[in-house]
Design an enzyme around this catalytic site. Sequence first.
Site, mmCIF file in Angstrom:
data_model
loop_
_atom_site.group_PDB
_atom_site.id
_atom_site.type_symbol
_atom_site.label_atom_id
_atom_site.label_comp_id
_atom_site.label_asym_id
_atom_site.label_seq_id
_atom_site.Cartn_x
_atom_site.Cartn_y
_atom_site.Cartn_z
ATOM 1 N N CYS A 52 26.617 49.633 -42.599
ATOM 2 C CA CYS A 52 26.330 48.855 -43.808
ATOM 3 C C CYS A 52 26.445 47.362 -43.528
ATOM 4 O O CYS A 52 27.470 46.888 -43.040
ATOM 5 C CB CYS A 52 27.308 49.255 -44.911
ATOM 6 N N CYS A 55 29.504 45.746 -45.643
ATOM 7 C CA CYS A 55 30.915 46.087 -45.426
ATOM 8 C C CYS A 55 31.628 44.978 -44.630
ATOM 9 O O CYS A 55 31.009 44.286 -43.825
ATOM 10 C CB CYS A 55 31.031 47.416 -44.684
ATOM 11 N N HIS A 115 32.981 50.440 -49.703
ATOM 12 C CA HIS A 115 31.567 50.816 -49.711
ATOM 13 C C HIS A 115 31.242 51.810 -50.834
ATOM 14 O O HIS A 115 30.123 51.852 -51.333
ATOM 15 C CB HIS A 115 31.243 51.434 -48.343
ATOM 16 N N ASN A 155 20.895 45.589 -59.296
ATOM 17 C CA ASN A 155 20.088 46.795 -59.227
ATOM 18 C C ASN A 155 20.984 47.880 -58.662
ATOM 19 O O ASN A 155 21.486 47.748 -57.561
ATOM 20 C CB ASN A 155 18.899 46.617 -58.281
ATOM 21 N N SER A 163 18.774 48.525 -52.019
ATOM 22 C CA SER A 163 18.598 48.926 -50.626
ATOM 23 C C SER A 163 19.901 49.465 -50.031
ATOM 24 O O SER A 163 19.901 50.027 -48.956
ATOM 25 C CB SER A 163 18.117 47.731 -49.810
ATOM 26 N N HIS A 166 26.426 49.900 -51.317
ATOM 27 C CA HIS A 166 27.617 49.052 -51.396
ATOM 28 C C HIS A 166 27.549 48.218 -52.684
ATOM 29 O O HIS A 166 26.532 47.593 -52.948
ATOM 30 C CB HIS A 166 27.673 48.130 -50.166
ATOM 31 N N HIS A 168 27.203 45.571 -55.179
ATOM 32 C CA HIS A 168 26.891 44.146 -55.073
ATOM 33 C C HIS A 168 25.877 43.754 -56.138
ATOM 34 O O HIS A 168 25.239 44.612 -56.749
ATOM 35 C CB HIS A 168 26.310 43.828 -53.686
ATOM 36 N N GLN A 170 23.038 40.242 -57.223
ATOM 37 C CA GLN A 170 22.365 39.060 -56.697
ATOM 38 C C GLN A 170 22.409 37.936 -57.720
ATOM 39 O O GLN A 170 22.506 38.176 -58.923
ATOM 40 C CB GLN A 170 20.915 39.395 -56.387
HETATM 41 ZN ZN LIG Z 1 29.252 48.843 -47.261
#
Ligand SMILES: [Zn+2]
Length: 348
Positions: A52, A55, A115, A155, A163, A166, A168, A170
């Site tokens: 990843c 990570c 993750h 998203n 994609s 993990h 996250h 934007q």
């Molecule tokens: Zn990750």
Amino acid sequence: MDWNDLRSTPHRRWNPLLREWVLVSPHRTQRPWLGKVDKPAPVTTLEYDPECYLCPGNARAEAVRNPAYTETFVFDNDFPAMLPDVAASELEESGLIAARVERGICRVVCFSPRHDLTIPVMKQEEVRKVVEVWAKQHRELGDIPWVKHVQIFENRGILMGASNPHPHCQIWANEQVPNIPVRESAAMSKFLAAKGKCLLCEYLRLEIEDGERVVCENDGFVALVPYWAVWPFETMILSRRHLGSFTDLNETEEEGLADILRRLTIRYDNLFETAFPYSMGFHQEATDGEKHPEFHFHAHYLPPLLRSATVQKYMVGYELLAGPQRDITAEGAAARLRNLSERHYWDG
Ligand SMILES: [Zn+2]
Ligand SMILES: [Zn+2]
Ligand SMILES: [Zn+2]
């Protein structure tokens, strides 16, 4: 026709923020559903994935490695959609073929070093940290003189084009206020000029009075299915106080926002016992140096799942060519979400 007839009669709903109509077809949900029952989509169970790029400690792009971060982590996107250092330039032909260079900054915020975690399974204090990072980023990017708008969005899930599982989001900060915030701001300005009140303060008052579309609430925020919802389980989070952006939140509201984000997304995951996919984002006043008394801070959740972990809504045909349409009513969706447990199904 009276208000009760709307529960079974096709009708149009006015969306005062976008100033457009949504066609609602509640009678269609009375059709028998013969589709198969789907198993929940698999979720990742890896706390750390060596492959990843988000990570801690992993290589992210050529010659870039993430630090061994332990809470949240913010970095400039290695493959940004916009760039900050491009020279201003405009092209125009007969007022029809027009283009202008757009400066922008694209960042990524990792919510956690883990993750396998997402907002609904993170602890309250961990989500609170994410809220604090959003506020700090909004202030930092909004203070850049040429940045007029800061869009924070997430998203979640492969369905939404994420994609990487993990956790996250934007942040895209750019030179012009984008389409949808422009339209919402114009609608709120018009309402303020005509009625002397904030559109969303007034809307929230009506929704609290009615209660039928409210999913959950706390002292600072209310999560509800908007009357004009298009996506099957679309929701909005509205601040009770008239706030313009993240930078206006007090400490109690930061705590309250973390609380309502968790409680709403736990319900989403519990709905089909899956890591519920969505696009979500915050709408805030423009950072264009002007005063925006009309603008009321809020978040939108736009999830595509319709009636199981795999049956999703697509915008096709009539919707692409003519206008939005939905089958389940906002009231039905709100009741289903409201009645779900606030204990995540992973916890048994
Ligand atoms: Zn990750
Ligand atoms: Zn307001
Ligand atoms: Zn909005």
